[in-house]
Write an enzyme that holds these catalytic residues in place. Structure first.
Site: not given
Ligand code: TRP
Length: 337
Positions: A114, A200, A203
């Site tokens: 991140k 993966k 969202k």
């Protein structure tokens, strides 16, 4: 209720809830409700470790509650609440920050990922994210935490923090924290991106074609599945990803999770079928799976009062449990209470 084991898990309202969240997590949570005492939260405090639009965060938090219920989580059986409604999460997180080492936190792969992705906003919250997660879990004395593989490292650090605290303050036995176990339900499918099937399904992907939102129009879903990346071999076979089959494997996984069959079985059923027809079948199966969920979701959207009441009672019940743990912690620390 008392002799049942406690399960704790949650999703961040940080994007559109995807087919991956549903098939990988929420669908399984539904079946855990009978056997366990389940607590499922909406993790809005974790969501702000990356910038959120306030209106959207508010809407998505409520959407997530509706999705939980529409997917079959029964608020009579399971405890549902919004993380920020229970002050003990932030309170315990602070305490646990003082029992977590910088070195441990810098090893977290999610932090590394991140902070690369949001290089302009590497905030302290992003760094201590796993500590807040530990607080979430430990407050409820959870036995088991169903999570995806990407969160397992956070469960490990939660266990380390719990054991550390217990060993400092509870030498005489009677530990303050139950040391939880992470588990990946066997039936939990790992759904990959439709655009880059080695990643993966996320969202927060910038490419909306990469994921299916549970709230997408059915027509949009069908088109996304039809344009899913596959390979040029044209054979429906369940073979290793690195043989170029990642895209087809992903569609097989989706079909398997929806129908309850294995990937191998689906592959043999569709052997000889063209990719176009197979994609059509997958799209139909997904739409049929989501149709009743969407109907319940739409119904719930009309009951704002009911949802608000659920948030209120959920927070009250959660607060009652969490406060008990927090109080024990404060006492051990020597806080005047
Ligand atoms: N970090 C989790 C995720 O992104 C969400 C989460 C926050 C969570 N607190 C939790 C999951 C506690 C399980 C238990 O998926």
């Amino acid at each position: 209720m008392e002799d049942k084991k406690t399960i704790f898990s949650g999703v961040q309202p940080s994007g559109n809830i995807t087919l991956g969240n549903y098939l990988g997590a929420i669908k399984n949570w539904v079946s855990l409700q009978e056997e366990y005492n389940c607590i499922y939260a909406m993790m809005d405090m974790h969501a702000i470790t990356v910038r959120q639009n306030p209106q959207e965060l508010r809407r998505r938090t409520l959407d997530l509650l509706k999705i939980y219920i529409a997917c079959g989580i029964d608020p009579e059986k399971s405890l549902l609440f919004v993380q920020s409604h229970v002050g003990a999460h932030a309170q315990l997180a602070w305490v646990l920050n003082c029992y977590t080492y910088m070195g441990e936190l810098s090893r977290m792969t999610q932090f590394k990922d991140k902070s690369t992705k949001h290089a302009d906003n590497i905030n302290a919250g992003l760094f201590t994210y796993p500590v807040l997660m530990a607080a979430d879990i430990l407050l409820y004395q959870a036995d088991l935490v169903p999570v995806g593989k990407d969160q397992m490292q956070h469960i490990e650090i939660t266990r380390d923090i719990a054991e550390r605290f217990n060993s400092i303050y509870c030498k005489e036995g009677n530990p303050v924290f139950k040391v939880p176990k992470g588990f990946m339900p066997k039936s939990g499918a790992k759904v990959m991106s439709l655009a880059e099937p080695t990643k993966k399904m996320s969202k927060s992907d910038e490419n909306p074609k990469a994921y299916i939102s549970l709230l997408d129009d059915f027509g949009v879903m069908v088109n996304k599945i039809k344009s899913a990346v596959t390979d040029s071999e044209g054979k429906i076979e369940y073979r290793p990803d690195d043989e170029g089959k990642a895209g087809i494997n992903n569609l097989l996984t989706i079909m398997a999770a929806v129908t309850g069959n294995t990937e191998e079985k689906i592959a043999s059923e569709y052997a000889g079928c063209g990719y176009g027809d197979f994609k059509k079948a997958v799209a139909e199966a997904v739409v049929e799976e989501l149709r009743p969920i969407r109907a319940r979701y739409d119904e719930l959207s009309k009951s704002k009062d009911y949802l608000e009441e659920l948030c209120r009672t959920g927070a009250e019940r959660a607060d009652y449990i969490a406060s008990k743990t927090l109080k024990k912690v404060y006492k051990k620390l020597g806080f005047l209470i």
